[in-house]
Motif scaffolding. Structure first.
Motif, PDB file in Angstrom:
ATOM      1  N   ARG A 188       0.820  -1.224   0.000  1.00 44.30           N
ATOM      2  CA  ARG A 188       0.000   0.000   0.000  1.00 44.30           C
ATOM      3  C   ARG A 188       0.853   1.272   0.000  1.00 44.30           C
ATOM      4  O   ARG A 188       0.496   2.259  -0.621  1.00 44.30           O
ATOM      5  N   LYS A 189       1.992   1.224   0.704  1.00 44.80           N
ATOM      6  CA  LYS A 189       2.804   2.447   0.776  1.00 44.80           C
ATOM      7  C   LYS A 189       3.225   2.892  -0.624  1.00 44.80           C
ATOM      8  O   LYS A 189       3.047   4.048  -1.002  1.00 44.80           O
ATOM      9  N   ASN A 237       0.231   4.010  -2.680  1.00 41.68           N
ATOM     10  CA  ASN A 237      -0.244   5.348  -2.297  1.00 41.68           C
ATOM     11  C   ASN A 237       0.620   6.446  -2.912  1.00 41.68           C
ATOM     12  O   ASN A 237       0.115   7.492  -3.321  1.00 41.68           O
ATOM     13  N   GLY A 266      -5.314   6.570  -0.061  1.00 40.39           N
ATOM     14  CA  GLY A 266      -4.786   6.250   1.264  1.00 40.39           C
ATOM     15  C   GLY A 266      -3.696   7.244   1.621  1.00 40.39           C
ATOM     16  O   GLY A 266      -3.504   8.242   0.928  1.00 40.39           O
ATOM     17  N   ILE A 267      -3.014   6.965   2.729  1.00 42.86           N
ATOM     18  CA  ILE A 267      -1.939   7.847   3.196  1.00 42.86           C
ATOM     19  C   ILE A 267      -0.647   7.043   3.226  1.00 42.86           C
ATOM     20  O   ILE A 267      -0.609   5.940   3.773  1.00 42.86           O
ATOM     21  N   THR A 268       0.389   7.607   2.638  1.00 40.93           N
ATOM     22  CA  THR A 268       1.682   6.930   2.645  1.00 40.93           C
ATOM     23  C   THR A 268       2.234   6.921   4.064  1.00 40.93           C
ATOM     24  O   THR A 268       2.470   7.983   4.650  1.00 40.93           O
ATOM     25  N   VAL A 269       2.421   5.725   4.623  1.00 40.78           N
ATOM     26  CA  VAL A 269       2.987   5.632   5.969  1.00 40.78           C
ATOM     27  C   VAL A 269       4.368   4.993   5.863  1.00 40.78           C
ATOM     28  O   VAL A 269       4.501   3.779   5.746  1.00 40.78           O
ATOM     29  N   ALA A 307       2.162  -0.423   9.631  1.00 36.85           N
ATOM     30  CA  ALA A 307       1.821   0.716   8.765  1.00 36.85           C
ATOM     31  C   ALA A 307       0.355   0.688   8.337  1.00 36.85           C
ATOM     32  O   ALA A 307      -0.282   1.739   8.233  1.00 36.85           O
ATOM     33  N   GLU A 316      -2.085   3.672   9.110  1.00 34.55           N
ATOM     34  CA  GLU A 316      -2.728   4.354   7.976  1.00 34.55           C
ATOM     35  C   GLU A 316      -4.245   4.445   8.201  1.00 34.55           C
ATOM     36  O   GLU A 316      -4.848   5.495   7.977  1.00 34.55           O
ATOM     37  N   ARG A 317      -4.832   3.367   8.680  1.00 32.58           N
ATOM     38  CA  ARG A 317      -6.292   3.391   8.919  1.00 32.58           C
ATOM     39  C   ARG A 317      -6.650   4.453   9.950  1.00 32.58           C
ATOM     40  O   ARG A 317      -7.625   5.180   9.810  1.00 32.58           O
ATOM     41  N   TRP A 339      -4.982  13.852   2.257  1.00 34.35           N
ATOM     42  CA  TRP A 339      -4.162  12.656   2.486  1.00 34.35           C
ATOM     43  C   TRP A 339      -2.793  12.720   1.801  1.00 34.35           C
ATOM     44  O   TRP A 339      -1.768  12.461   2.429  1.00 34.35           O
ATOM     45  N   GLY A 368       0.915  13.308   3.622  1.00 38.98           N
ATOM     46  CA  GLY A 368       2.000  12.327   3.511  1.00 38.98           C
ATOM     47  C   GLY A 368       3.313  13.003   3.162  1.00 38.98           C
ATOM     48  O   GLY A 368       4.338  12.784   3.810  1.00 38.98           O
TER      49      GLY A 368
END
Ligand code: SF4
Length: 221
Positions: A126-127, A130, A142-145, A168, A172-173, A184, A188
């Motif tokens: 996901r990172k 995103n 989503g948000i880059t964590v 992460a 992120e959630r 978002w 990030g």
């Protein structure tokens, strides 16, 4: 840690986003790229590495392989040599070539702009998805964590996970719950900048941090 009310976290998150916008109005992805596949592959290379290291290898890499098709046809030995400096170069090379082949076979040579399709590519979680969706396609999925955003989410108490949690996906959630969707991607980028310049892992510079009035961890780390 006791769980603070959602409304308080939302309120603090909004003020922190505003503060970050004022501090870093030009925050953007620091990885060199000129198109979607370059951003995708640079982000794969950035895992366990730094943007500076990736930016050192990218110009030569992108000159040698100009298209996704070039990456799909790459000899692994040569690809590995070019990305060696970024660490974990064997796995990263396999992932880059594997992603390029899948994009050629299943998406007509175009980097997909859907989360499900991106995270089905080798080496893409996901990172990375995103980063590509937010930075290149302008989509807030989503948000880059990364390590910085994860650390700051804890310091700003925008996640209620235990302070040692590095999960992460859960962080992120939590962030997505308290930050407005349209913020978002910007959040990030600017949180990463703040983590690099001011709120460093070992020695956060709280004395010179413009966000200290908002920060529950000011002078406590
Ligand atoms: S006040 Fe300190 S801990 Fe809080 S964001 Fe600023 S540098 Fe980080």
């Amino acid at each position: 840690m006791s769980r603070e009310s959602l409304s308080k976290r939302v309120e603090r998150a909004g003020k922190i986003v505003d503060g970050l916008d004022r501090l870093y109005p030009d925050a953007e992805c620091a990885l060199l790229h000129g198109n979607a596949h370059q951003l995708l592959f640079a982000t794969i290379l950035s895992a366990q590495s730094t943007d500076q290291t990736v930016n050192r290898v990218s110009p030569t890499l992108f000159k040698r392989y100009r298209t996704i098709s070039d990456f799909a046809d790459a000899e692994l030995d040569e690809l590995e040599t070019l990305v060696r400096q970024t660490g974990f170069f064997r796995q990263k090379s396999k992932n880059i070539r594997g992603s390029a082949r899948k994009i050629m076979d299943e998406y007509g040579g175009e980097v997909p702009d859907q989360m499900e399709s991106l995270i089905a590519l080798p080496g893409v979680a996901r990172k990375t998805a995103n980063v590509v969706l937010g930075t290149w396609f302008g989509k807030s999925e989503g948000i880059t964590v990364d390590t910085h955003v994860g650390r700051l989410a804890h310091r700003w108490k925008l996640t209620w996970r235990s302070k040692d949690s590095k999960d992460a996906a859960k962080i992120e959630r939590d962030l997505m719950e308290v930050i407005q969707r349209e913020d978002w991607t910007r959040f990030g980028h600017s949180a990463i900048w703040h983590g690099r310049r001011v709120c460093m892992a070992r020695k956060p510079d709280c004395d010179n941090c413009a966000l200290s009035p908002l920060c529950p961890s000011a002078h406590k780390v």
